[in-house]
Design an enzyme around this catalytic site. Structure first.
Site, PDB file in Angstrom:
ATOM      1  N   ARG A  51     -37.777 -74.084  21.396  1.00 48.59           N
ATOM      2  CA  ARG A  51     -37.842 -74.005  22.862  1.00 48.59           C
ATOM      3  C   ARG A  51     -38.327 -75.291  23.526  1.00 48.59           C
ATOM      4  NH1 ARG A  51     -37.946 -69.404  20.769  1.00 48.59           N
ATOM      5  NH2 ARG A  51     -39.180 -70.562  19.287  1.00 48.59           N
ATOM      6  N   THR A  52     -39.428 -75.823  23.048  1.00 47.41           N
ATOM      7  CA  THR A  52     -40.034 -76.949  23.768  1.00 47.41           C
ATOM      8  C   THR A  52     -39.092 -78.146  23.751  1.00 47.41           C
ATOM      9  OG1 THR A  52     -42.171 -76.116  23.048  1.00 47.41           O
ATOM     10  CG2 THR A  52     -42.126 -78.331  23.965  1.00 47.41           C
ATOM     11  N   LYS A  80     -41.936 -94.387   5.923  1.00 45.02           N
ATOM     12  CA  LYS A  80     -42.202 -95.671   5.241  1.00 45.02           C
ATOM     13  C   LYS A  80     -43.653 -96.088   5.407  1.00 45.02           C
ATOM     14  CE  LYS A  80     -37.626 -97.114   6.754  1.00 45.02           C
ATOM     15  NZ  LYS A  80     -36.995 -97.940   7.800  1.00 45.02           N
ATOM     16  N   ARG A 101     -44.555 -84.038  20.138  1.00 46.34           N
ATOM     17  CA  ARG A 101     -45.257 -82.955  19.424  1.00 46.34           C
ATOM     18  C   ARG A 101     -45.722 -83.505  18.090  1.00 46.34           C
ATOM     19  NH1 ARG A 101     -43.266 -76.819  18.628  1.00 46.34           N
ATOM     20  NH2 ARG A 101     -44.022 -76.827  20.777  1.00 46.34           N
ATOM     21  N   HIS A 129     -51.184 -77.234  24.677  1.00 44.80           N
ATOM     22  CA  HIS A 129     -49.722 -77.202  24.892  1.00 44.80           C
ATOM     23  C   HIS A 129     -49.522 -77.061  26.409  1.00 44.80           C
ATOM     24  CE1 HIS A 129     -45.549 -76.694  24.272  1.00 44.80           C
ATOM     25  NE2 HIS A 129     -45.534 -75.724  23.382  1.00 44.80           N
TER      26      HIS A 129
HETATM   27  N1   CP Z   1     -43.312 -72.062  22.682  1.00 42.90           N
HETATM   28  C1   CP Z   1     -43.026 -73.066  21.819  1.00 42.90           C
HETATM   29  O1   CP Z   1     -43.741 -74.055  21.747  1.00 42.90           O
HETATM   30  O2   CP Z   1     -41.916 -72.833  21.059  1.00 42.90           O
HETATM   31  P1   CP Z   1     -41.301 -73.893  20.030  1.00 42.90           P
HETATM   32  O3   CP Z   1     -42.293 -74.061  18.909  1.00 42.90           O
HETATM   33  O4   CP Z   1     -39.994 -73.303  19.580  1.00 42.90           O
HETATM   34  O5   CP Z   1     -41.123 -75.189  20.775  1.00 42.90           O
END
Ligand code: CP
Length: 302
Positions: A51-52, A80, A101, A129
């Site tokens: 999703r993110t 590396k 991320r 998040h």
């Molecule tokens: N909600 C969320 O962070 O989903 P993903 O891990 O799929 O990005």
């Protein structure tokens, strides 16, 4: 907000949070606004995501910008031995904005300190998040008509669940009452409880659902974060601790919405999906509009 990184939700003031929520509504009404012509956004995912990553990349595409980056760090020079510092400095030479991320807590803050362009934290370990939280707030406002004075039950992995840490900090602007429901092993860390106490925000901790479902305006379910456990047996002990079934919603408030940042494993039974109170798939869709609002605000084009 122009030029600002979004690492923790506390980087944005209450007014900035409300501006993003309002702007997300504007983008939902008019989703194709070509505001990012000539802009390049780097999407660096050192951890898996559906999703993110895809909603950020959809948001950039809808805004008419370009995306570079990787969805799997094994295809980058990290393998590396290149450090996060060097990777960030390099990528900030190429892009106008970095979405990142990373599995380590604090990695996004570190990246924002060495980058010459703003950094959006798309999840750093069990820490924060913030873009998820802004889409959660947009979803709450859209379904409840307000962010103020709501009763919010948060269920599951409150220790490692980064979405709930950002969520409670953002909602602290709006006088909520929280119910934290988790196994003892996964209870809310003290630092977040101290944060709430310092702001006179009411919360109760529970080890079973009890009456919390019937009192809540928002029931925020979370997955037990298997990837954060050092010992697989510890995960096995708690993985089925809280499973929501449709029958359990029979005495819930009419306005209740069930949210979940997703992915779910088994903590929401599929028999909940057709209940009109289930809102998690629409919540994920709201991520595109909210991320359009975040990106356009940080790049100063809206
Ligand atoms: N909600 C969320 O962070 O989903 P993903 O891990 O799929 O990005």
């Amino acid at each position: 907000m122009k030029g600002k990184s979004l690492v923790s939700i506390t980087d944005f003031s209450k007014n900035e949070i409300l501006r993003i929520v309002d702007l997300a509504a504007d983008f939902e009404a008019n989703p194709n606004q070509k505001l990012l012509d000539g802009k390049v956004v780097a999407s660096l995912f050192f951890e898996p995501s559906t999703r993110t990553r895809l909603s950020f990349e959809t948001a950039i595409n809808r805004l008419g910008g370009r995306v570079v980056g990787f969805s799997d760090s094994s295809s980058s020079s990290t393998t590396k031995g290149e450090t996060l510092k060097d990777t960030t400095i390099m990528v900030s030479n190429y892009a106008d904005l970095i979405v990142m991320r990373h599995p380590y807590e604090g990695s996004a803050r570190f990246a924002s300190e060495v980058s010459s362009v703003p950094v959006i934290n798309a999840g750093d370990g069990a820490n924060q998040h913030p873009s998820q939280t802004l889409l959660d707030l947009y979803s709450i406002k859209k379904t409840q008509g307000t962010l103020n004075n709501l009763t919010i039950a948060i269920v599951g992995d409150l220790k490692y669940g980064r979405t709930v840490h950002s969520l409670l900090m953002a909602m602290s602007h709006f006088n909520p009452v929280f119910h934290f429901i988790s196994p003892i092993e996964l209870k809310m860390p003290d630092e977040y409880k101290i944060f709430l106490k310092n702001r006179n925000i009411k919360f109760e901790e529970h080890i079973e659902f009890g009456e919390t479902i019937n009192e809540a305006d928002i029931l925020y379910m979370t997955r037990v974060q298997k990837e954060r456990f050092a010992e697989p047996m510890e995960y096995e002990k708690v993985k089925n601790a809280f499973i929501l079934k449709n029958a359990m919603l029979s005495r819930s408030k009419d306005n209740l919405k069930v949210l979940h940042p997703l992915p779910r494993v088994n903590e929401i039974h599929e028999d909940v999906d057709n209940n009109l109170k289930a809102y998690y798939f629409q919540q994920a869709k709201n991520g595109v509009f909210t991320r359009m609002a975040i990106i356009s605000s940080i790049l100063g084009v809206k």
